[in-house]
Write a protein that holds these residues in place. Structure first.
Motif, mmCIF file in Angstrom:
data_model
loop_
_atom_site.group_PDB
_atom_site.id
_atom_site.type_symbol
_atom_site.label_atom_id
_atom_site.label_comp_id
_atom_site.label_asym_id
_atom_site.label_seq_id
_atom_site.Cartn_x
_atom_site.Cartn_y
_atom_site.Cartn_z
ATOM 1 N N SER A 273 0.827 -1.201 0.000
ATOM 2 C CA SER A 273 0.000 0.000 0.000
ATOM 3 C C SER A 273 0.860 1.248 0.000
ATOM 4 C CB SER A 273 -0.919 0.030 1.217
ATOM 5 O OG SER A 273 -1.591 1.273 1.303
ATOM 6 N N PRO A 274 0.667 2.155 -0.947
ATOM 7 C CA PRO A 274 1.459 3.381 -0.979
ATOM 8 C C PRO A 274 1.222 4.263 0.240
ATOM 9 C CG PRO A 274 0.270 3.067 -3.045
ATOM 10 C CD PRO A 274 -0.282 2.080 -2.070
ATOM 11 N N GLU A 275 0.068 4.074 0.894
ATOM 12 C CA GLU A 275 -0.259 4.919 2.028
ATOM 13 C C GLU A 275 0.235 4.369 3.356
ATOM 14 O OE1 GLU A 275 -2.682 3.815 -0.109
ATOM 15 O OE2 GLU A 275 -2.689 5.614 -1.348
ATOM 16 N N SER A 276 0.766 3.141 3.367
ATOM 17 C CA SER A 276 1.187 2.547 4.636
ATOM 18 C C SER A 276 2.382 3.294 5.200
ATOM 19 C CB SER A 276 1.529 1.066 4.438
ATOM 20 O OG SER A 276 2.607 0.915 3.541
ATOM 21 N N GLU A 277 2.376 3.459 6.506
ATOM 22 C CA GLU A 277 3.447 4.181 7.187
ATOM 23 C C GLU A 277 4.265 3.200 8.011
ATOM 24 O OE1 GLU A 277 4.380 7.297 7.042
ATOM 25 O OE2 GLU A 277 2.803 8.037 5.715
ATOM 26 N N PRO A 278 5.533 3.012 7.698
ATOM 27 C CA PRO A 278 6.358 2.101 8.487
ATOM 28 C C PRO A 278 6.605 2.663 9.884
ATOM 29 C CG PRO A 278 7.718 3.322 6.927
ATOM 30 C CD PRO A 278 6.284 3.669 6.614
ATOM 31 N N ASP A 279 6.649 1.786 10.869
ATOM 32 C CA ASP A 279 6.903 2.248 12.231
ATOM 33 C C ASP A 279 8.402 2.490 12.425
ATOM 34 O OD1 ASP A 279 8.148 -0.242 12.669
ATOM 35 O OD2 ASP A 279 6.313 -1.122 13.468
ATOM 36 N N PRO A 280 8.798 3.123 13.524
ATOM 37 C CA PRO A 280 10.224 3.443 13.739
ATOM 38 C C PRO A 280 11.124 2.214 13.690
ATOM 39 C CG PRO A 280 8.851 4.707 15.247
ATOM 40 C CD PRO A 280 7.942 3.731 14.553
ATOM 41 N N ALA A 281 10.641 1.087 14.194
ATOM 42 C CA ALA A 281 11.465 -0.124 14.175
ATOM 43 C C ALA A 281 11.750 -0.556 12.747
ATOM 44 C CB ALA A 281 10.772 -1.241 14.949
ATOM 45 N N ARG A 282 10.736 -0.465 11.902
ATOM 46 C CA ARG A 282 10.924 -0.835 10.502
ATOM 47 C C ARG A 282 11.908 0.109 9.821
ATOM 48 N NH1 ARG A 282 10.780 -4.862 6.668
ATOM 49 N NH2 ARG A 282 10.381 -3.982 4.621
ATOM 50 N N LEU A 283 11.767 1.395 10.069
ATOM 51 C CA LEU A 283 12.681 2.366 9.480
ATOM 52 C C LEU A 283 14.117 2.105 9.928
ATOM 53 C CD1 LEU A 283 10.585 5.652 9.764
ATOM 54 C CD2 LEU A 283 11.226 4.448 7.661
ATOM 55 N N ALA A 284 14.290 1.772 11.204
ATOM 56 C CA ALA A 284 15.638 1.476 11.710
ATOM 57 C C ALA A 284 16.200 0.224 11.042
ATOM 58 C CB ALA A 284 15.592 1.293 13.229
ATOM 59 N N ALA A 285 15.343 -0.783 10.848
ATOM 60 C CA ALA A 285 15.799 -2.015 10.201
ATOM 61 C C ALA A 285 16.199 -1.755 8.754
ATOM 62 C CB ALA A 285 14.691 -3.069 10.267
ATOM 63 N N VAL A 286 15.415 -0.932 8.061
ATOM 64 C CA VAL A 286 15.754 -0.596 6.682
ATOM 65 C C VAL A 286 17.084 0.142 6.626
ATOM 66 C CG1 VAL A 286 15.085 0.744 4.653
ATOM 67 C CG2 VAL A 286 13.361 -0.561 5.896
ATOM 68 N N ALA A 287 17.278 1.085 7.551
ATOM 69 C CA ALA A 287 18.532 1.846 7.570
ATOM 70 C C ALA A 287 19.724 0.916 7.785
ATOM 71 C CB ALA A 287 18.475 2.909 8.657
ATOM 72 N N ASP A 288 19.588 -0.030 8.691
ATOM 73 C CA ASP A 288 20.669 -0.989 8.913
ATOM 74 C C ASP A 288 20.923 -1.826 7.658
ATOM 75 O OD1 ASP A 288 21.014 -0.125 11.489
ATOM 76 O OD2 ASP A 288 19.825 -1.745 12.398
ATOM 77 N N TYR A 289 19.851 -2.220 6.995
ATOM 78 C CA TYR A 289 19.955 -3.021 5.776
ATOM 79 C C TYR A 289 20.677 -2.240 4.684
ATOM 80 C CZ TYR A 289 18.230 -5.916 1.859
ATOM 81 O OH TYR A 289 18.120 -6.713 0.762
ATOM 82 N N VAL A 290 20.341 -0.969 4.555
ATOM 83 C CA VAL A 290 20.977 -0.123 3.547
ATOM 84 C C VAL A 290 22.474 -0.009 3.796
ATOM 85 C CG1 VAL A 290 21.135 2.273 2.744
ATOM 86 C CG2 VAL A 290 18.894 1.180 2.963
ATOM 87 N N ARG A 291 22.850 0.197 5.052
ATOM 88 C CA ARG A 291 24.285 0.308 5.379
ATOM 89 C C ARG A 291 24.997 -1.015 5.117
ATOM 90 N NH1 ARG A 291 21.880 2.515 10.123
ATOM 91 N NH2 ARG A 291 21.794 4.797 10.063
ATOM 92 N N LYS A 292 24.379 -2.110 5.537
ATOM 93 C CA LYS A 292 25.006 -3.426 5.407
ATOM 94 C C LYS A 292 25.248 -3.786 3.949
ATOM 95 C CE LYS A 292 24.189 -8.318 6.463
ATOM 96 N NZ LYS A 292 23.274 -9.292 7.105
ATOM 97 N N HIS A 293 24.322 -3.401 3.077
ATOM 98 C CA HIS A 293 24.425 -3.768 1.672
ATOM 99 C C HIS A 293 24.993 -2.650 0.807
ATOM 100 C CE1 HIS A 293 21.663 -6.810 3.246
ATOM 101 N NE2 HIS A 293 22.082 -7.572 2.249
#
Length: 354
Positions: A273-293
């Motif tokens: 869903s384009p309108e879904s808002e990720p929670d802070p935990a999800r955003l933190a996990a994505v940020a870690d994933y971006v750095r790792k890769h």
């Protein structure tokens, strides 16, 4: 309107009789096709409009029920839209993509409906989260990871990849009503030009049934469209063959079929869903994933807010770029082919392709 009883109507009726007008039915009116007798085709959103117009050409009249700049998922139908569906010679929709249109088609014109989901092979259930961000980056969340390795080797006849056996079984279960809604199955088949080609071929058959005299025209136009789609497919194959990064971090999970076709791994910040808002935990996990890769580009999209992508970019030092899910046109002078090529250029820069 209230009419007053005066002598004027007598004269008016005389004029009407002489001119053959005033209340006479429109000649050869066919659905929403106006007075030209052309078959009327109603479509849910832009990629269906593009395919219908390329195949039908001047022989048909096409009405897109998603307004320019509008989000197809959120489209609400006016009474005029519902009437257009009821009058259409063919109503082309993707069940699960636009519930309001699904309801209108089922209620008003089920016998003349064409659900493209039945041929688009929407075999991509999307779990939440979209990618296991703590994993090794090879969780092809769209279950189509061997598409890139096998599909092109076998040629376009083999582009039913991953559909033999389990694929068709899933299709029968999923498309029976596509009752697993837009939230669980990726509807963006047109971002894979091979899937889009299959839908175009099926649409050609349906148009030929509606207008048998136009069959030769429709098939010739399909051949032209097929050549264009195969050219875009080849450009993507070559353009994304050698890239520094194959991890595709997007705002929402709209690019799974594209990623699977061309050997990329989609890791979406939000779900489908384009309108879904990720929670802070999800955003933190994505940020870690971006750095790792070592991801250098986070992709926002047209028609939706870039805020989520920008947040992750700020946290990681990545840059942002914009991909178009091609759900609708956002500016004049563009079409599906142009937008696909623009997306390819954006991806080649963002993924560091040579």
């Amino acid at each position: 309107m209230t009419f007053r009883r005066t002598a004027a109507p007598t004269a008016a009726l005389t004029v009407c009789a002489l001119l053959g007008a005033c209340g006479a039915p429109s000649p050869e009116k066919s659905g929403t096709g106006g007075t030209d007798g052309k078959p009327s085709v109603v479509v849910g959103f832009y990629p269906l409009q593009y395919a219908a117009e390329r195949i039908g050409g001047d022989r048909i009249h096409v009405t897109n029920l998603t307004r320019p700049g509008g989000e197809p998922h959120d489209a609400e139908l006016t009474p005029k839209d519902v009437a257009a569906v009821a009058d259409a010679d063919l109503a082309v929709h993707e069940k699960g993509m636009q519930p309001a249109l699904d309801d209108a088609v089922a209620a008003e014109n089920p016998d003349k409906a064409f659900d493209v989901a039945t041929v688009a092979q929407l075999d991509a259930p999307v779990p939440e989260p979209v990618a296991d961000l703590g994993g090794d980056g090879h969780d092809h969340a769209h279950g189509d990871e061997h598409a890139h390795e096998e599909g092109h080797e076998e040629g376009h006849e083999g582009h039913d990849h991953a559909h033999e056996g389990e694929g068709h079984e899933g299709e029968e279960k999923g498309h029976e009503g596509h009752s697993h809604d837009h939230g669980t199955v990726d509807p963006h088949f047109w971002l894979d030009p091979v899937r889009y080609e299959a839908v175009a071929a099926a649409l050609t058959e349906r148009l030929s049934q509606v207008d048998p005299e136009g069959k030769a025209t429709y098939e010739a136009n399909l051949a032209d469209l097929r050549r264009d789609l195969e050219a875009v497919d080849a450009e993507y194959e070559k353009g994304l063959e050698k890239c520094r990064s194959t991890t595709l971090v997007t705002g929402h999970a709209a690019f799974g079929y594209l990623a699977a076709r061309y050997g990329l791994t989609q890791a979406a910040i939000s779900g489908l869903s384009p309108e879904s808002e990720p929670d802070p935990a999800r955003l933190a996990a994505v940020a870690d994933y971006v750095r790792k890769h070592d991801v250098s580009t986070i992709y926002a999209e047209t028609l939706t807010s870039p805020a989520v992508a920008e947040t992750v970019a700020r946290e990681t030092g990545a840059r942002t770029a914009v991909l178009d899910p091609i759900e609708g046109l956002t500016k004049d002078g563009t079409d599906y082919l142009g937008l696909m090529r623009s997306n390819l250029a954006t991806l080649r820069t963002g993924q560091g392709c040579s």
